[in-house]
Design an enzyme around this catalytic site. Structure first.
Site, mmCIF file in Angstrom:
data_model
loop_
_atom_site.group_PDB
_atom_site.id
_atom_site.type_symbol
_atom_site.label_atom_id
_atom_site.label_comp_id
_atom_site.label_asym_id
_atom_site.label_seq_id
_atom_site.Cartn_x
_atom_site.Cartn_y
_atom_site.Cartn_z
ATOM 1 N N ARG A 15 0.835 -1.208 0.000
ATOM 2 C CA ARG A 15 0.000 0.000 0.000
ATOM 3 C C ARG A 15 0.861 1.246 0.000
ATOM 4 O O ARG A 15 1.859 1.317 0.719
ATOM 5 C CB ARG A 15 -0.917 0.004 1.231
ATOM 6 N N SER A 103 -8.857 0.192 0.063
ATOM 7 C CA SER A 103 -9.765 -0.132 1.164
ATOM 8 C C SER A 103 -10.370 1.137 1.764
ATOM 9 O O SER A 103 -11.024 1.903 1.066
ATOM 10 C CB SER A 103 -9.039 -0.975 2.213
ATOM 11 N N HIS A 104 -10.127 1.398 3.051
ATOM 12 C CA HIS A 104 -10.720 2.572 3.713
ATOM 13 C C HIS A 104 -9.707 3.703 3.878
ATOM 14 O O HIS A 104 -9.951 4.646 4.614
ATOM 15 C CB HIS A 104 -11.292 2.165 5.075
ATOM 16 N N LYS A 113 -4.028 -6.337 -2.563
ATOM 17 C CA LYS A 113 -4.286 -7.493 -1.706
ATOM 18 C C LYS A 113 -4.073 -8.724 -2.578
ATOM 19 O O LYS A 113 -4.632 -8.811 -3.673
ATOM 20 C CB LYS A 113 -5.710 -7.455 -1.148
ATOM 21 N N ASP A 237 -17.310 -0.612 3.799
ATOM 22 C CA ASP A 237 -16.075 0.146 3.625
ATOM 23 C C ASP A 237 -15.785 0.285 2.128
ATOM 24 O O ASP A 237 -16.563 -0.154 1.282
ATOM 25 C CB ASP A 237 -14.919 -0.517 4.379
ATOM 26 N N ASP A 239 -13.928 -1.081 -0.097
ATOM 27 C CA ASP A 239 -13.828 -2.195 -1.039
ATOM 28 C C ASP A 239 -14.788 -3.339 -0.732
ATOM 29 O O ASP A 239 -14.713 -4.397 -1.343
ATOM 30 C CB ASP A 239 -12.385 -2.706 -1.133
ATOM 31 N N ASP A 241 -15.374 -5.369 1.890
ATOM 32 C CA ASP A 241 -15.121 -6.594 2.661
ATOM 33 C C ASP A 241 -15.475 -6.450 4.140
ATOM 34 O O ASP A 241 -15.333 -7.394 4.910
ATOM 35 C CB ASP A 241 -13.675 -7.092 2.483
ATOM 36 N N ARG A 242 -15.964 -5.252 4.559
ATOM 37 C CA ARG A 242 -16.349 -5.053 5.959
ATOM 38 C C ARG A 242 -17.768 -4.516 6.041
ATOM 39 O O ARG A 242 -18.200 -3.726 5.213
ATOM 40 C CB ARG A 242 -15.387 -4.071 6.648
ATOM 41 N N HIS A 324 -14.431 -7.404 9.521
ATOM 42 C CA HIS A 324 -14.260 -8.555 8.627
ATOM 43 C C HIS A 324 -14.949 -9.769 9.251
ATOM 44 O O HIS A 324 -14.642 -10.153 10.375
ATOM 45 C CB HIS A 324 -12.776 -8.874 8.441
#
Length: 458
Positions: A15, A103-104, A113, A237, A239, A241-242, A324
């Site tokens: 990242r 992501s966030h 990822k 979030d 992307d 995934d949460r 998650h």
């Protein structure tokens, strides 16, 4: 020759800041290193996808170029949520994929990822990519490129399995993240009426940041629930995934309490199954899992650690405080906020009183995640020092699998090093406010003994 900044190779992913530490040339090189590693593991095809960030298309082209240079087949599923990319690695039988996502993180960030041969790369495996690049240990070849639309397969897999007992009206806030391209459609296909908030994908995030773990980011969702007849709010979030959950009367159901509902549901069909949770989770969780016939397992924080623990134990369900949630029962074991939302709706559609069911989950007095901001590397040094020197009179147990989790008869305190930023993360929970303050004072004492100039957030 391209320079690869060491600081972009993080604990769970790669990242960096777009145009500075993460450029197309850097991503292309990392793509070749990922392809080289894939080939070393006997894999010849890699799926790639990207979230809604403005830098996504350019970086995705660079990633594909690097992967092809290593000699692998690239299957590009386009702009998707991270769990949709994970799903594609199963559906297309590559078991390997790279998701281009920030992501966030703020809009000027992006990252990678990586899943290879079914393993989410983390820790030493991420560093091994850096070492490959530094040593020039890179495979070469003439790979191929094709696109694939995975959307319908993903929707059909979920709607073919998850069944709601009745129609529900829900509000969904995607914070202009890529989940907006999937969540409303998925829940409509499951039979919901959906009120959409910020579901247009916009990498500038013009309304609020797509991070449901921050209560301020849920204010718009609360307002809609208060002024409409929607009975539940879901938030995602950047992307997808949460999952964040808000009740009709505006209360946040944090992920460790969401996990209680999911555990009760999964254990009703799988008595004796193991349920994994991270060190940040409520102390009400383990007794709840035992009461419902399951076996609780505490684990280090981090989605890659949780997935590894699931493989090791065969657990059917896992979750962590950040949001998650991992279902192995009826799903694939990866973290998927959209699927977790679907399973929550399935469970709640069978209850007479949705809000009452959510309020009935055991709760405690707790703090949100607090942070001590430090210089790079100081976070690890402080935790190591505390593990060696801190003493907690009156504590029932000190757990050191990830920092220090100190259990008392009436609460717990946690201090652990973040694996992504130079901070020490703190969390406190207790039966009542006086107990919470007492535990915080114990942590204040030991932290200031170890680092007198620490700026404490409590």
């Amino acid at each position: 020759m391209t320079d690869y900044p060491r600081e972009i190779f993080k604990a769970y992913d790669v990242r960096g800041i777009v145009g500075k530490t993460l450029t197309p040339a850097i991503v292309e090189g990392i793509g070749q290193a990922i392809g080289s590693e894939a080939r070393a593991r006997g894999r010849t095809a890699v799926v790639i996808g990207r979230d809604g960030r403005l830098s996504g298309p350019d970086l995705a082209r660079a990633l594909a170029k690097g992967l092809m240079r290593s000699g692998v087949e690239v299957i590009d599923v386009g702009q998707v949520a991270t769990p949709v990319l994970y799903f594609a690695t199963y559906e297309l039988k590559t078991h390997s994929g790279v998701m281009l996502t920030g992501s966030h993180n703020p809009p000027d960030y992006n990252g990678l990822k990586i899943v290879l041969d079914g393993e989410t790369l983390a820790g030493e495996a991420i560093q091994a990519l850096r070492v490959r690049l530094e040593r020039g240990n890179l495979a070469t070849g003439n790979g191929s490129y094709r696109t694939h639309d995975i959307r319908e397969a993903y929707f059909n897999r979920i709607t073919g399995d998850v069944k709601l007992a009745r129609k529900m009206k829900i509000a969904v806030d995607c914070g202009n993240g890529v989940a907006g391209a999937f969540a409303p459609e998925l829940y409509r296909r499951l039979g919901c009426e959906v009120v959409e908030l910020f579901c247009e994908v916009d990498g500038a995030f013009p309304n609020h940041h797509p991070d449901p773990s921050v209560p301020e980011n849920l204010e718009d969702l609360r307002r809609v629930l208060a002024t409409s007849d929607a009975e539940l709010g879901l938030a995602f979030d950047g992307d997808g995934d949460r999952l964040g959950v808000v009740t009709k009367d505006g209360r946040i159901i944090y992920p460790d309490r969401q996990l209680m509902l999911f555990a009760a549901d999964v254990l009703s069909r799988n008595p004796g199954a193991q349920v994994i949770f991270d060190v940040k989770s409520t102390r009400n969780l383990a007794p709840w899992i035992e009461r419902h016939g399951g076996r609780p397992v505490m684990c280090k924080t981090g989605h890659s650690f949780i997935k590894a623990k699931m493989r090791e134990t065969g657990a059917l369900l896992a979750g962590e405080m950040s949001g998650h949630i991992f279902f192995k029962e009826r799903w694939y074991g990866f973290d998927d906020g959209l699927y977790a939302g679907a399973r929550l709706l399935e469970y709640l559609s069978r209850q007479k009183d949705v809000t009452g069911t959510l309020h009935a989950i055991p709760d405690a007095v707790s703090t949100p995640e607090l942070q001590i901001k430090l210089q790079e590397g100081e976070n690890y040094a402080l935790i190591e020092k505390l593990q060696g020197t801190a003493r907690f009179p009156g504590a029932e147990q000190v757990i050191t699998i990830d920092g220090l989790r100190v259990e008392y008869r009436d609460g717990f305190g946690l201090a652990r090093s973040s694996n992504t930023t130079p901070v020490v993360v703190l969390r406190f929970e207790a039966d009542n406010e006086p107990a919470l303050k007492r535990i915080q004072e114990e942590f204040r004492r030991v932290i200031l003994e170890a680092k007198p100039d620490a700026q404490l957030p409590f």
